[in-house]
Design an enzyme around this catalytic site. Sequence first.
Site, PDB file in Angstrom:
ATOM      1  N   ARG A  27      25.611  40.929  21.778  1.00 10.58           N
ATOM      2  CA  ARG A  27      24.662  40.726  22.882  1.00 10.58           C
ATOM      3  C   ARG A  27      24.156  42.070  23.424  1.00 10.58           C
ATOM      4  O   ARG A  27      23.034  42.459  23.167  1.00 10.58           O
ATOM      5  CB  ARG A  27      25.334  39.891  23.994  1.00 10.58           C
ATOM      6  N   ASP A  28      24.998  42.818  24.100  1.00  6.14           N
ATOM      7  CA  ASP A  28      24.542  44.065  24.724  1.00  6.14           C
ATOM      8  C   ASP A  28      24.142  45.086  23.661  1.00  6.14           C
ATOM      9  O   ASP A  28      23.203  45.872  23.852  1.00  6.14           O
ATOM     10  CB  ASP A  28      25.661  44.633  25.606  1.00  6.14           C
ATOM     11  N   HIS A 223      33.064  48.241  32.166  1.00  4.89           N
ATOM     12  CA  HIS A 223      31.984  48.239  31.167  1.00  4.89           C
ATOM     13  C   HIS A 223      31.318  49.617  31.217  1.00  4.89           C
ATOM     14  O   HIS A 223      30.426  49.858  32.024  1.00  4.89           O
ATOM     15  CB  HIS A 223      30.998  47.117  31.531  1.00  4.89           C
ATOM     16  N   HIS A 225      29.385  52.984  29.697  1.00 12.11           N
ATOM     17  CA  HIS A 225      28.451  53.523  28.695  1.00 12.11           C
ATOM     18  C   HIS A 225      28.793  54.993  28.488  1.00 12.11           C
ATOM     19  O   HIS A 225      29.277  55.664  29.394  1.00 12.11           O
ATOM     20  CB  HIS A 225      27.005  53.322  29.159  1.00 12.11           C
ATOM     21  N   CYS A 256      21.585  54.506  20.224  1.00  7.65           N
ATOM     22  CA  CYS A 256      21.115  55.199  19.025  1.00  7.65           C
ATOM     23  C   CYS A 256      21.619  56.639  19.058  1.00  7.65           C
ATOM     24  O   CYS A 256      21.408  57.349  20.029  1.00  7.65           O
ATOM     25  CB  CYS A 256      19.601  55.203  18.966  1.00  7.65           C
ATOM     26  N   ASN A 265      27.060  51.655  24.593  1.00  7.17           N
ATOM     27  CA  ASN A 265      28.359  51.234  25.086  1.00  7.17           C
ATOM     28  C   ASN A 265      29.452  52.061  24.431  1.00  7.17           C
ATOM     29  O   ASN A 265      29.280  52.615  23.345  1.00  7.17           O
ATOM     30  CB  ASN A 265      28.599  49.776  24.687  1.00  7.17           C
TER      31      ASN A 265
END
Lengths: 317, 317
Positions: A27-28, A223, A225, A256, A265
């Site tokens: 999903r993310d 969560h 990043h 990327c 993530n």
Amino acid sequence: MTTAGLPMTFPLDGLPARVRIHEVGPRDGLQNERAIVPVEVKAEFVRRLADAGLTTVEATSFVHPKWVPQLADAEELYPRLTGPDGPSGVRLPVLVPNERGLDRALALGARDVAVFGSVTESFAKANLNRTVEESLTMFAPVVDRAKEAGAHVRGYLSMCFGDPWEGPVALDRVVDVARRLLDLGCDELSLGDTIGVATAGHVGALLTALDDGGVDNTRLAVHFHDTYGQALANTLAALRHGVTTVDASAGGLGGCPYAKSATGNLATEDLVWMLQGLGVETGVDLGRLIATSEWMADRLGRPSPSRTVRALSHKEQ
Amino acid sequence: MTTAGLPMTFPLDGLPARVRIHEVGPRDGLQNERAIVPVEVKAEFVRRLADAGLTTVEATSFVHPKWVPQLADAEELYPRLTGPDGPSGVRLPVLVPNERGLDRALALGARDVAVFGSVTESFAKANLNRTVEESLTMFAPVVDRAKEAGAHVRGYLSMCFGDPWEGPVALDRVVDVARRLLDLGCDELSLGDTIGVATAGHVGALLTALDDGGVDNTRLAVHFHDTYGQALANTLAALRHGVTTVDASAGGLGGCPYAKSATGNLATEDLVWMLQGLGVETGVDLGRLIATSEWMADRLGRPSPSRTVRALSHKEQ
């Protein structure tokens, strides 16, 4: 390093015995990749992730297809995952932005859903075109009806550690929105460092503030990043505060490695390497997970940004 | 995130008030880059690093030029750094493999040198063509004579956490070699995770074993490679054990972001971001450091692997 490509194990005091990884790659991760992945590849990806031992795989999002074209096939994907060819014994949460999204998810049998809120007004406006207050009002019937249907409800909180428009975010704003989401009936909250600016002390301070504010840290996921390379150090800080659920993306999907703003993530493999080394159980087979991320990288036509995947890859890159 | 591109500050208990960064970009970084950088660019790089606030910049290596062609210009570079156009107020350690290397370094006025030992037989053989015992015998007169000349001597220990040929490395082997190097007269030791396999608990266990073995952790530096994404979490673990010197490479130099085995050093910028967030003093100006790494990336013709550099870069990449 052992011959099996695993670290030696040395426990650290004060960590949980087991961590549940909430895998967000399908999903993310895919939502933030340029490529639009065919539905059968997504289904196979989720199946492989489950085979690698991941017990929670966030599958897709029931937002309006025009907003997230990468996930526009949710209606087609979800039944493949719950059908006879889908993975077994795995939770498959899906995002639902509003009642319409919830209707679509429930109609397909979903019983594990997530709403996504924001701590800051700027991001609530940008992402939901609402104020924080209006978004909570919108979530209320979603959570109510999901609970009535027997669903588990996760609440995401974006921008818990900083906001690209507003800058610093005060701890008490996070505590306030977290309490509101729990009051609505959310079972679990995921604290998002959407722009990756947090450091380990900030994580500790926020978890302490939440605990002081009546939000039990065992109901929280983190969560992170990896925009500034802090995601794993921040995760370690969170585990010391009693958090036992960590969001991560297989292969670091969604960031990327060649882009200026690599806001990907935390890579699940880098997390599993650390937890394996710390003797914290995850149930994940690292070799299988890496093979899955390599397979997905081939589908996307570019190497994985996960350092562990690159280090243990069987391919020349 | 503040408008100045710095994280918010939240101290963590048990960390030192100040950390000295031992910048290894010009030596360990450039030694592992494919390109051979002109001597005037190297001199300018060191000058810019010093201007960014780094107080210790490992400048080059006096190994035989045929072994490390990237650093074959040590004789030409070093006088540029100590001359009137060089940086001021900065320590400029250099590697010396043996007495011949020490002679060359001392003749040029170097008073900050490092020997590089290995914990494992395999790497001692591969790197020095000697057993561990033979390499210590070789270092003895180097350290003696360096001390007589009034030099500060660092001892590197490679493969402290794992070895590509031998696999796991026992803690007591590291303690043994560390004690031997201190007995020879080394002022400081740098514990190298040359293949990047360590996790935070392993770091804690080794530092405890060293302390128990009579090696004061305040005499230690840590030197982590980010092969499995663990370098920053491991650094945080080391700081909790009283270590106050951390090796890092500006821009993550030395680890090609596109290579299969990205065994690069911890990026100095990612370290500074964390320490700034933790309120630990480094004296480094992050903006200037990033500008220096961008400048160097331009010279090398490829983007920096540091996530912080990429996130705060002024360029499109």
